[in-house]
Design an enzyme around this catalytic site. Structure first.
Site, PDB file in Angstrom:
ATOM      1  N   THR A   1       9.346  27.293   6.412  1.00  0.00           N
ATOM      2  CA  THR A   1       9.931  25.928   6.023  1.00  0.00           C
ATOM      3  C   THR A   1      10.797  25.324   7.072  1.00  0.00           C
ATOM      4  OG1 THR A   1       9.701  26.090   3.625  1.00  0.00           O
ATOM      5  CG2 THR A   1      11.440  24.566   4.395  1.00  0.00           C
TER       6      THR A   1
ATOM      7  N   ASP B   1       2.192  29.699   7.052  1.00  0.00           N
ATOM      8  CA  ASP B   1       2.961  29.475   5.865  1.00  0.00           C
ATOM      9  C   ASP B   1       2.996  31.043   5.477  1.00  0.00           C
ATOM     10  OD1 ASP B   1       3.210  29.814   2.987  1.00  0.00           O
ATOM     11  OD2 ASP B   1       3.032  27.615   2.963  1.00  0.00           O
ATOM     12  N   SER B   2       3.999  31.573   5.034  1.00  0.00           N
ATOM     13  CA  SER B   2       4.094  33.023   4.952  1.00  0.00           C
ATOM     14  C   SER B   2       3.380  33.412   3.783  1.00  0.00           C
ATOM     15  CB  SER B   2       5.541  33.437   4.672  1.00  0.00           C
ATOM     16  OG  SER B   2       5.978  32.949   3.484  1.00  0.00           O
TER      17      SER B   2
ATOM     18  N   THR C   1       9.950  32.229   3.745  1.00  0.00           N
ATOM     19  CA  THR C   1      10.822  33.019   2.780  1.00  0.00           C
ATOM     20  C   THR C   1       9.601  33.971   1.678  1.00  0.00           C
ATOM     21  OG1 THR C   1      10.939  31.086   1.136  1.00  0.00           O
ATOM     22  CG2 THR C   1      12.611  31.441   2.659  1.00  0.00           C
TER      23      THR C   1
END
Length: 377
Positions: free
Chosen positions: A44, A129-130, A161
């Site tokens: 993000t 994106d994690s 995150t």
């Protein structure tokens, strides 16, 4: 007395206390310039808000945004007169070959301690994106740190995150005999938004990495640096998204930067840094619940699985009146399957003070003490 042409003088007792404290001065890195490699994996923090698709990772957007913010980039006349100061050498692995490149550097203004931080951004392609992070990506991060270890004083990893605690935990084992600071951070709101947590998280991580040698993998979020392998994400909507329930923060950032030096890991032997890159993806996590069936347990323990983390109740308890479950666990343990017992509770540890905990120990299950599920896996 200053004249109108003189720069303004600001006096702060709090600031004077910070920069005059000998304990702080003794713990600083020795140079007046710190070189940091900022590895931007995605997440993000660097996303751009688009009218059509909402938040999206856009290549190059993070670097452009940071270069326009004076707290993150403020070159002085000397930097402009010597263009080489605005570049860093960065090693990049292409297939099996390591290539040295020149990457633009951003230079932060001098800190209260007179220290400047020069950092370059190594941006991954594609940005991840994690939730899409895999063990192969952990190996890539570890490799990038390894091949640049002699070129930089510290490393910061910008990461989404959702799985940041997993990556921090993995890297804490993959990076052996660290002598430099490695910090993961990110944000709940992108840097480009007016109100965000990204500025404080990134600025805090850069400040800690640029001034203190904390030779382990940490996770910085919400003005606290935690030991990476003790963290869990606890909130999806709050800025204090992470916690370390069983270990106090290594660093707390406020007016002062308070480092808990007794808690910081230090090398006990003189050894060359190295990274481990061989991972085994044949692992699984099984959360116990009342009424769990033998078939479910046996399915999780079946080949090709090589390791299982079981999340049990309270202080590591599971039903001791279920011989079918205990037999399944013992059979798996006897054939070499590693089974680690972690508690479902956020705080506390696995013990064998109850009969229901002793039963697991007797069938070969390894107590996970106060390890989080993220680090156990």
């Amino acid at each position: 007395m200053s004249t109108p042409s003189d720069p303004p003088i600001f006096v702060s007792d709090a600031v004077n206390t910070v920069i005059s404290d000998p304990r702080v001065l003794d713990s600083l890195t020795s140079s007046d310039l710190t070189r940091i490699l900022l590895i931007y994996t995605g997440g993000t923090i660097g996303m751009k808000n688009t009218s059509e698709h909402g938040y999206l990772p856009v290549p190059g957007y993070l670097s452009q945004t940071l270069s326009k913010m004076t707290r993150f980039h403020q070159p002085d006349d000397a930097d402009r007169d010597e263009p080489e100061k605005l570049f860093n050498a960065v090693n990049v692995q292409l297939a099996s070959v390591v290539v040295r490149t020149r990457r633009p550097a951003l230079v932060m203004p001098p800190s209260l301690y007179g220290r400047r931080i020069r950092y370059s951004i190594l941006e991954y392609e594609p940005l991840l994106d994690s939730a899409n992070m895999t063990m192969a990506d952990w190996v890539k991060i570890a490799t990038d740190i390894e091949i640049n270890y002699r070129l930089f004083d510290a490393f910061i990893i910008l990461h989404g995150t959702d799985t940041m605690a997993f990556t921090a935990s993995a890297l804490s084992f993959m990076l052996e005999d660290l002598g430099k600071t490695v910090i993961l951070t990110g944000s709940q709101v992108p840097l480009a938004e007016v109100r965000n947590d990204a500025v404080d998280n990134l600025l805090g991580a850069l400040t800690i990495a640029g001034h203190f040698v904390i030779p382990e993998v940490g996770l910085f979020f919400g003005n606290k640096l935690f030991r990476g392998n003790r963290t869990s994400k606890i909130d999806a909507v709050d800025f204090n998204a992470f916690d370390s329930p069983n270990l106090r923060p290594l660093v707390t950032v406020g007016i002062n930067i308070d480092v808990s030096w007794p808690d910081v890991l230090r090398p006990t032997t003189i050894a060359k840094f190295r990274s481990h890159k061989h991972m085994n993806a044949s692992v699984a996590t099984l959360r116990f619940f009342p009424g769990i069936t033998e078939a479910t347990v046996r399915a999780f323990l079946s080949p090709p699985i090589r390791g299982v983390v079981i999340e049990t109740y309270g202080s590591g308890n599971a039903p001791n009146n279920r011989p079918d479950l205990l037999a399944a666990l013992k059979e798996a343990s006897d054939r070499g399957l590693v089974i680690v017992n972690c508690t479902q509770c956020k705080r506390g540890l696995v013990t064998d003070i109850y009969a229901t905990g002793k039963a697991l120990l007797q069938v070969g299950v390894v107590p996970g003490s106060d390890m989080t599920p993220e680090v156990s896996i």
